[in-house]
Scaffold this motif. Structure first.
Motif, short mmCIF file in Angstrom:
data_model
loop_
_atom_site.label_atom_id
_atom_site.label_comp_id
_atom_site.label_asym_id
_atom_site.label_seq_id
_atom_site.Cartn_x
_atom_site.Cartn_y
_atom_site.Cartn_z
N THR A 98 -26.94 -1.87 0.96
CA THR A 98 -27.28 -3.22 1.14
C THR A 98 -29.04 -3.46 0.65
N PRO A 99 -29.22 -4.59 -0.02
CA PRO A 99 -30.63 -4.97 -0.30
C PRO A 99 -31.60 -4.72 0.98
N GLU A 100 -30.87 -5.27 2.05
CA GLU A 100 -32.05 -4.94 3.32
C GLU A 100 -32.36 -3.53 3.62
N PHE A 101 -31.19 -2.54 3.60
CA PHE A 101 -31.58 -1.29 3.81
C PHE A 101 -32.36 -0.64 2.62
N LYS A 102 -32.11 -1.26 1.57
CA LYS A 102 -32.98 -0.46 0.57
C LYS A 102 -34.33 -0.81 0.62
N GLN A 103 -34.74 -1.92 1.22
CA GLN A 103 -36.12 -2.26 1.66
C GLN A 103 -36.84 -1.12 2.41
N ILE A 104 -35.82 -0.44 3.20
CA ILE A 104 -36.58 0.70 3.98
C ILE A 104 -36.26 1.76 3.31
N ASN A 105 -35.23 2.01 2.57
CA ASN A 105 -35.07 3.43 1.86
C ASN A 105 -34.43 2.98 0.45
N PRO A 106 -35.14 3.06 -0.60
CA PRO A 106 -34.66 2.51 -1.76
C PRO A 106 -33.75 3.61 -2.36
N MET A 107 -33.42 4.73 -1.97
CA MET A 107 -32.54 5.65 -2.19
C MET A 107 -31.34 5.37 -1.59
N GLY A 108 -31.10 4.54 -0.83
CA GLY A 108 -29.84 4.12 -0.16
C GLY A 108 -29.22 5.04 0.54
N LYS A 109 -29.87 5.94 1.26
CA LYS A 109 -29.45 7.10 1.95
C LYS A 109 -30.11 6.91 3.50
N VAL A 110 -29.13 7.51 4.51
CA VAL A 110 -29.71 7.87 5.97
C VAL A 110 -29.98 9.37 5.92
N PRO A 111 -30.65 9.62 6.73
CA PRO A 111 -31.65 8.87 7.88
C PRO A 111 -33.02 8.62 7.12
N ALA A 112 -33.36 7.44 7.59
CA ALA A 112 -34.94 6.89 7.08
C ALA A 112 -35.60 6.34 8.48
N ILE A 113 -36.95 6.37 8.45
CA ILE A 113 -37.49 5.85 9.59
C ILE A 113 -38.49 4.78 9.05
N LEU A 114 -39.07 3.84 9.95
CA LEU A 114 -40.07 3.20 9.85
C LEU A 114 -40.82 3.12 10.98
N VAL A 115 -42.22 3.51 10.83
CA VAL A 115 -43.12 3.46 11.85
C VAL A 115 -44.20 2.56 11.72
N ASP A 116 -44.53 2.00 12.93
CA ASP A 116 -45.34 0.68 13.12
C ASP A 116 -45.02 -0.37 12.01
N GLY A 117 -43.89 -0.57 11.72
CA GLY A 117 -43.59 -1.61 10.84
C GLY A 117 -43.88 -1.69 9.50
N LYS A 118 -44.53 -0.46 9.17
CA LYS A 118 -45.05 -0.44 7.78
C LYS A 118 -44.80 0.78 7.11
N PHE A 119 -44.83 2.11 7.77
CA PHE A 119 -44.63 3.40 7.08
C PHE A 119 -43.28 3.65 6.77
N LYS A 120 -42.71 3.86 5.87
CA LYS A 120 -41.28 4.19 5.57
C LYS A 120 -41.33 5.59 5.14
N LEU A 121 -40.25 6.20 5.62
CA LEU A 121 -40.01 7.67 5.36
C LEU A 121 -38.57 8.02 5.03
N SER A 126 -23.51 11.35 9.80
CA SER A 126 -24.25 12.00 8.87
C SER A 126 -24.89 13.17 9.56
N GLN A 127 -24.83 14.39 9.10
CA GLN A 127 -25.48 15.55 9.80
C GLN A 127 -27.08 15.43 9.92
N PRO A 128 -27.72 15.12 8.84
CA PRO A 128 -29.15 14.97 9.04
C PRO A 128 -29.41 13.76 10.04
N SER A 129 -28.70 12.71 9.91
CA SER A 129 -28.96 11.64 11.07
C SER A 129 -28.81 12.25 12.48
N ARG A 130 -27.83 12.98 12.71
CA ARG A 130 -27.90 13.61 14.19
C ARG A 130 -28.85 14.49 14.47
N ALA A 131 -29.35 15.39 13.51
CA ALA A 131 -30.52 15.98 13.80
C ALA A 131 -31.68 15.20 14.32
#
Lengths: 231, 231
Positions: free
Chosen positions: A42-65, A11-16
């Motif tokens: 997967t339900p596991e990934f949707k816990q990180i990004n409910p939109m079901g898309k990459v990229p996403a980040i998790l900061v300090d185990g709690k802030f998701k973006l 995915s191009q934005p993932s590479r960036a």
């Protein structure tokens, strides 16, 4: 800051984002989410990004973006040591970067994604190819490349807006255009051939971010070979 | 700062910018660019925005900027007296606002614009209506409204992300949804009816920005009457 980066290098934005982190020596853990295996749904990934898309980040185990532009701006702002040229503090320069990134969504990105989907990738996601949609997408794509050359690539500097060093906008847009490497040579040459300034800009962005640019794009070339697409 | 704002109040991002300037007492000159008369495509306007789109701004006679999100961020950053809640300095809050605004482009905005174009406005711009494209756009639109309710409208606050005061993301997204007022009642009720939290959020955003919200939206209702669209 403990940073997990959820990406698929196809995915191009993932590479960036991966290139940005590596170039700026940001400490991060890369978590591979394979789109072709449906791991983004997967339900596991949707816990990180409910939109079901990459990229996403998790900061300090709690802030998701999610959303790659927002992620790059956050990392450029929150991580110490990121050089000023990636996301300048000057409100005028910053505004121009925001403008280019906003424009990207409905123009270059839309053209590129829909062209590649409808000429090549759709069957891998269970959808048929759509030549009419591909033809319309090619118009958007060519018009977008033309606008980048006319408005933002100047004689005075190697990067967008005549800058001598790249910003996050250069990285996002060049990674988008690199997605055309998925295509066969005929399509790619027809689309990119007329744009000499764009070709030089891709090389300049590659040189400014290597060895990471090439390393991260290896996945694209490997996948293309594996999927037995024409070179 | 001398600020010229080029807008058509029939365009949803144009309205967001005019409301923002008025609410925040930013001194500006509004320059009307009538889309239905093709004024966005004139050589004069393309000197301001070469993309031929509204909104755009001209600052101190020389700095030109287009893309509504970029404009709002610039104004919130560069104009003294804009309250913190519109574009918080906290990098985490700011990142979430960027994420919502980036998401807006290819989701809510795409669904809303393409639905309205293909059920109603296309003939005014010389293009035919396209029921199939409208049906696809309605899916994107409904899915986007559903995601806003599920992810960003919480019980704890009136605005996105549970905030007690609006940000530029509230204003942009609500102005987008207000564009559905162009539609007949049947379409509008079918689309918006299921979303009670969205309906309340529109009212809350309206109340937080009145009398300007209503004043700026009057053009929309007047145009609807003039174009003899069904109420």
């Amino acid at each position: 800051m403990e940073l997990k980066v959820y990406v698929d290098r196809l995915s191009q934005p993932s590479r960036a984002i991966v290139i940005f982190c590596k170039v700026n020596k940001i400490d991060f853990e890369e978590v591979g989410i394979e789109l072709l295996k449906g791991q983004h749904l997967t339900p596991e990934f949707k816990q990180i990004n409910p939109m079901g898309k990459v990229p996403a980040i998790l900061v300090d185990g709690k802030f998701k973006l999610f959303e790659s532009h927002a992620i790059l701006i956050f990392l450029a702002s929150a991580c110490p040591g990121v050089a000023e040229h990636w996301y300048p503090a000057d409100p005028y320069r910053r505004a121009e970067i925001h403008s280019i990134l906003d424009w990207h969504h409905s123009n270059l990105r839309r053209g590129s994604t829909e062209f590649i989907q409808n000429t090549l990738l759709a069957p891998f996601f269970g959808r048929p190819l759509n030549p009419q949609a591909a033809a319309e997408a090619e118009k958007v794509l060519s018009s977008s490349l033309s606008k980048i050359e006319a408005l933002w690539l100047k004689e005075s500097g190697q990067f967008l807006q005549g800058s001598s060093q790249p910003s996050i906008a250069d990285l996002c847009l060049v990674c988008e255009i690199m997605q055309l490497e998925f295509l066969g040579e005929t399509d790619r040459n027809r689309i990119l051939g007329p744009f000499k300034k764009i070709q030089r800009w891709i090389e300049d962005t590659k040189n400014a971010t290597n060895p990471y640019f090439d390393e991260v794009h290896q996945s694209l070339f490997a996948a293309k070979a594996k999927l037995q697409m024409p070179s």
